[in-house]
Design a protein around this motif. Structure first.
Motif, mmCIF file in Angstrom:
data_model
loop_
_atom_site.group_PDB
_atom_site.id
_atom_site.type_symbol
_atom_site.label_atom_id
_atom_site.label_comp_id
_atom_site.label_asym_id
_atom_site.label_seq_id
_atom_site.Cartn_x
_atom_site.Cartn_y
_atom_site.Cartn_z
ATOM 1 N N ASN A 1 -57.359 -33.384 19.138
ATOM 2 C CA ASN A 1 -56.881 -34.349 20.146
ATOM 3 C C ASN A 1 -56.132 -35.520 19.468
ATOM 4 O O ASN A 1 -55.097 -36.006 19.950
ATOM 5 N N ASP A 2 -56.706 -35.951 18.329
ATOM 6 C CA ASP A 2 -56.042 -37.059 17.589
ATOM 7 C C ASP A 2 -54.681 -36.614 17.052
ATOM 8 O O ASP A 2 -53.688 -37.389 17.054
ATOM 9 N N HIS B 1 -57.941 -38.015 7.843
ATOM 10 C CA HIS B 1 -58.205 -36.775 8.560
ATOM 11 C C HIS B 1 -58.236 -35.592 7.585
ATOM 12 O O HIS B 1 -59.103 -34.673 7.694
ATOM 13 N N HIS C 1 -62.188 -32.521 18.280
ATOM 14 C CA HIS C 1 -61.958 -33.973 18.332
ATOM 15 C C HIS C 1 -60.709 -34.361 17.512
ATOM 16 O O HIS C 1 -59.861 -35.136 17.969
ATOM 17 N N ILE C 2 -60.575 -33.763 16.305
ATOM 18 C CA ILE C 2 -59.424 -34.080 15.437
ATOM 19 C C ILE C 2 -58.145 -33.552 16.059
ATOM 20 O O ILE C 2 -57.063 -34.168 15.968
ATOM 21 N N GLU D 1 -54.080 -43.008 8.073
ATOM 22 C CA GLU D 1 -54.986 -42.324 9.006
ATOM 23 C C GLU D 1 -54.947 -40.812 8.782
ATOM 24 O O GLU D 1 -55.995 -40.125 8.814
ATOM 25 N N GLU E 1 -50.833 -38.121 17.377
ATOM 26 C CA GLU E 1 -50.012 -38.473 16.210
ATOM 27 C C GLU E 1 -48.654 -37.794 16.282
ATOM 28 O O GLU E 1 -47.611 -38.390 15.954
#
Length: 562
Positions: free
Chosen positions: A233-234, A208, A230-231, A204, A238
């Motif tokens: 937040n991901d 990214h 958005h990234i 993943e 992680e």
């Protein structure tokens, strides 16, 4: 030293060489055929006994070298000095023994010496020594075999113990190896699951990174701003995932080690050897056969008991409380054994005549004799359903061996590892205690109440059927027969002393008669005046000259023979 036995001494004196055919111990020289004839009829030598040279050569060399005359004075020995224990010629007496008071005519000392008690003692001692050596040899052979057998048993035990230890350690090892594999598999599974999750996250993150590169190159500023938000937040999620992993047990560094049981470590250090081989040595338990109260005797200290010189003295009378006494014997320790036909028991009495113990329940009983090693042999009599002789240990009071014979058996005597017994219709038989082989000595028909004794190379038995006493050799050849119904009837028990005198009880005549060693003369020794009433059994102990006589019912007597 003896003369040259190979040539005739008389002819040699005349300077003639002739081979000798006989030897005269009195003259101490050999004789040819011609001189032998003259020697036999000459007044001075007709009484001399001669033996053939062939037979004379059978004597041991040390006997052949014995001198009959004084080496110092070359004169014949005529006296024996008891003080100095030596033979003397006349000149020796004058020179060295004039003050000695115990000088005895040497002919009186040597007369009938072969039948003396001292000679019998030597024979008995040699027999005892031979038997002791045989028993010691057998004991050592048995011990040699037993330690070999024991060694093999111990070897087997050592191997089996090692096998048990090996098996136990193998089982412990297998259990530990299984535990190791189980633990390894459990921990490996945990790590593999975490690795799978990390690889997915890694994929993943790689996506990214690729998206960021493309956004940076191709997206507008607005698009870049919104996409990164958005990234971003991901990425927070992680990072939280990674933090959680590092804080969980899943990221622990797993390692394996082995803690060996301290008992095993102690076992290795504590056990320096497998075991110990222990050798125990118990003192020899073989009782050496020895004549009771045997005294060291000088060659001259001999009392010759002849049938005319015997004077029995009553020592004790005791009531046996038995009926049908058939056999008796005096043990070396002066205890007395009686055998009762009717009650099927043997009773052992102390030297004072009081009852010591009784033994029964082993079958019919007739005669009894001592066989050494604190044991007696007991015959079963004329019971045709019990053709056996029992050997009884007087210490354990039990039968230690049963000898199966092929005939009924009554009177019995012991001789150097063999039993001589009356087999009635089968005559006299002899059985070996070692291999139980049976030899027929005679095949004549005997009474069912016959008795037997043994002296040196002779067997003497009493047959009440014809009131006779017969002396034979071990080949069954008759030496002499005695029979005198005017003196003795119903001849039963029989025994012999150290001088070869034969003692027989007469049941009907209520007496004990003593017969000379050659069977030619007799003398009534005991009668009803001495308490005899239907006497049946007799035994003379040669080591102490005691005589046991047992009436058929009730009473027994012990006499001292002089």
């Amino acid at each position: 030293m003896a003369s040259n036995w190979s040539v005739c001494g008389v002819c040699d004196y005349r300077h003639i060489t002739k081979p000798s055919i006989v030897w005269c111990s009195e003259c101490d020289e050999g004789l040819c055929e011609e001189c032998k004839e003259h020697h036999g009829i000459s007044k001075g030598t007709r009484s001399h006994c001669t033996v053939s040279i062939t037979e004379y050569q059978k004597l041991p060399n040390d006997v052949l070298q014995l001198a009959r005359s004084c080496d110092k004075h070359n004169e014949k020995y005529v006296l024996f000095c008891k003080k100095h224990d030596c033979p003397c010629c006349k000149k020796c007496v004058v020179e060295s023994h004039i003050e000695c008071k115990e000088l005895t005519d040497i002919d009186d000392i040597t007369r009938n010496y072969k039948s003396s008690h001292a000679f019998a003692n030597i024979e008995q001692t040699l027999s005892e020594i031979a038997e002791n050596i045989r028993r010691l040899r057998i004991n050592r052979e048995d011990n040699l075999a037993s330690i070999g057998k024991k060694s093999r048993e111990i070897e087997k035990e050592i191997i089996e113990t090692r096998a048990r230890i090996n098996l136990h350690l193998d089982n412990l090892q297998d259990a530990m190896l299984i535990d190791l594999k189980t633990r390894e598999e459990e921990e490996s599974t945990k790590i593999r699951q975490l690795l799978k999750s990390l690889k997915e996250k890694e994929k993943e993150i790689a996506e990214h990174q690729a998206n960021i590169a493309n956004i940076k190159q191709y997206a507008s500023e607005m698009q870049t701003f919104l996409a990164l938000k958005h990234i971003e937040n991901d990425l927070v999620a992680e990072e939280q995932y990674i933090q959680s992993i590092t804080e969980s047990d899943g990221a622990n560094q797993v390692d394996f080690s082995c803690n060996i049981n301290p008992s095993l470590q102690d076992l290795v250090s504590a056990i320096l050897k497998f075991g110990d081989i222990v050798v125990t040595a118990d003192s020899c338990k073989i009782r050496i056969l020895k004549q009771k109260d045997k005294q060291a005797q000088m060659i001259v200290a001999v009392t010759h008991m002849t049938i005319d010189s015997l004077k029995p003295t009553l020592l004790q009378t005791f009531d046996t409380n038995l009926i049908s006494n058939r056999g008796c014997t005096l043990l070396p320790d002066c205890r007395i054994v009686l055998a009762s036909l009717a009650r099927r028991i043997i009773q052992v009495y102390k030297p004072d005549g009081s009852l010591d113990f009784k033994i029964g329940n082993f079958g019919p009983v007739f005669d009894v004799t001592y066989i050494g090693d604190n044991s007696v042999a007991v015959t079963s009599g004329y019971d045709k359903d019990s053709l056996q002789i029992n050997l009884i240990d007087l210490k354990t009071k039990k039968v230690r061996k049963t000898l199966k014979v092929n005939s009924v058996n009554t009177g019995v005597a012991y001789s150097e590892g063999k039993l001589i017994y009356c087999a009635v219709k089968d005559g006299i038989q002899m059985i070996s205690l070692n291999d139980e082989s049976i030899v027929n000595v005679t095949k004549n028909n005997l009474s069912s109440h016959s008795y037997v004794t043994k002296f040196r190379d002779k067997i003497i038995y009493a047959n009440c059927e014809d009131n006779s006493v017969t002396c034979i050799d071990f080949q069954g050849n008759i030496q002499w027969v005695f029979k005198n119904v005017k003196v003795i009837k119903d001849t039963l028990g029989i025994s012999v002393d150290g001088n070869g005198n034969v003692y027989v009880v007469g049941c009907s005549t209520n007496n004990v008669v003593v017969i000379s060693p050659d069977g030619q003369t007799c003398r009534e020794l005991l009668t009803s005046n001495n308490g005899l009433e239907k006497p049946a059994a007799i035994h003379v102990n040669r080591s102490n000259n005691k005589m046991l006589v047992a009436n058929r019912k009730g009473t027994a007597f012990v006499f001292n023979l002089k």
